[in-house]
Design an enzyme around this catalytic site. Sequence first.
Site, mmCIF file in Angstrom:
data_model
loop_
_atom_site.group_PDB
_atom_site.id
_atom_site.type_symbol
_atom_site.label_atom_id
_atom_site.label_comp_id
_atom_site.label_asym_id
_atom_site.label_seq_id
_atom_site.Cartn_x
_atom_site.Cartn_y
_atom_site.Cartn_z
ATOM 1 N N ASP A 108 -46.728 53.985 96.001
ATOM 2 C CA ASP A 108 -47.605 55.151 95.967
ATOM 3 C C ASP A 108 -46.792 56.361 96.396
ATOM 4 O O ASP A 108 -46.028 56.287 97.376
ATOM 5 C CB ASP A 108 -48.812 54.975 96.899
ATOM 6 N N CYS A 167 -66.778 54.653 88.901
ATOM 7 C CA CYS A 167 -66.685 54.006 87.580
ATOM 8 C C CYS A 167 -67.810 54.368 86.629
ATOM 9 O O CYS A 167 -67.574 54.953 85.566
ATOM 10 C CB CYS A 167 -66.625 52.482 87.755
ATOM 11 N N GLU A 192 -66.459 47.930 94.289
ATOM 12 C CA GLU A 192 -66.112 48.434 95.615
ATOM 13 C C GLU A 192 -67.044 47.811 96.647
ATOM 14 O O GLU A 192 -68.244 47.709 96.449
ATOM 15 C CB GLU A 192 -66.227 49.951 95.656
ATOM 16 N N PHE A 205 -62.426 44.620 86.875
ATOM 17 C CA PHE A 205 -63.883 44.496 87.002
ATOM 18 C C PHE A 205 -64.236 44.299 88.476
ATOM 19 O O PHE A 205 -65.058 43.450 88.834
ATOM 20 C CB PHE A 205 -64.389 43.326 86.156
ATOM 21 N N LEU A 206 -63.585 45.076 89.338
ATOM 22 C CA LEU A 206 -63.786 44.959 90.784
ATOM 23 C C LEU A 206 -64.918 45.871 91.239
ATOM 24 O O LEU A 206 -64.984 47.039 90.854
ATOM 25 C CB LEU A 206 -62.500 45.326 91.524
#
Length: 439
Positions: A30, A258, A153, A150-151
């Site tokens: 990052d 999302c 939160e 397809f996570l």
Amino acid sequence: MNIVVIGTGYVGLVTGVGLSDIGHSVICVDLDESKIEKLNAGVSPIYEPGIEDLIHKNVSAGRLSFTSSFKEAMKDSDIVYLAVGTPEGPDGRAEMKYIESAAEMIATEMTRPTILVVKSTVPVGTNRKLQNQMAEIAPYPVSVVSNPEFLREGSAVHDIFHGDRIVLGSDDIGALETLKAVNEGFDIPILATNLESAELIKYASNAFLATKISFINEIANICESTGGDIRQVSKGMGMDHRIGSPFLNAGIGYGGSCFPKDTSALNEIAMDAGVDFKLLREVIETNKNQRLKLVKELKMRYASLEGKKIAVLGVAFKPNTDDIRDAPAITIIRELLDSGAYVTAYDPIAYENAKKVFGEEVYFAKTVKQALQDAEAVLIVTEWDEVKEVSPKEMLELMKTPIVIDGRQCFDMHEMKEHGLDYYSVGVGEIDAKEVVGN
């Protein structure tokens, strides 16, 4: 397998940690050095239950590390996962500048033939475009594989190990076979497709779930007008295995990083393809309208909100996350402030992020009870356990005026009424009309 993961947000960090936990050597990259400093100290830059335990476990095992240097990460890499943000742009389309910049850096720093796995949600055609652009820059062959995430939160650590499917899209059979081997340790069904199908699966899935939410919210509106109870209706619908119960909880609409941007992006994709997606446009419009239901209901009690102390319980778009991106609470609080109300808000996790949005305009209480003290109404926006545990008796004792506007069906209407509270819940109808209270 030596794997590099670009991006340490919700998707990148959970993906990197998950891959290391099933035995791969993973370096997470990052450019934000403050994030890397935290991660090297064992502190997650995001709030996600269970993530820090897995970070400690896999760093200690020598399978997981963090850096801000592309060059350092790329020197021994076989596979690079790209998990940078694609926020919604002003025109509703996904913003691609972060993806394109990262892809260019990857192509420049490659030291061997590489598989690029795109986790980020991107418009149809993006991965094929990246494949062609990187081929012109990269000194070695590059194969692009679309691997949409397809996570959820707040449940992402669970989802990485217990997902319904892993989608892999590519025209390179060898790359697909390599990625199948990489993901074997998750023991999750794998679906192989071409690039465009994989891209569309993610958008179509999120748009369909958003449709379920908007649909049940419209049914909730009918319940309110006819005396029905949306909880009973949802239960009855969900028992039909063709429909299923997930995403049939009526409330104040969807939010987060999302659903809002993906539904808007898919609508733009449809228009670019010459398809008039009327249903999706209505889903988006229904969601926008649903966000202000609580304020509209409150204004049926008060002719004016000027100077009224209103408590807002919950700012995150859902429990178990500190994410307030496109959270319904932001719209609700802004409408309250614009109406002249004095807002006291409570959220156990997301208050720091909310402070960055509202500054001194909103007072952020340290506890639910502190938020309720002398409030002239309370709006329940996020169904945190701390919120659901407050009793009707405590509300009566703490509040100046016991008006409870519940956007998450946290309480039983009969119990609230029996205690003398003026209680409204989304999707629960009443025959008696509300009287407008003067100033």
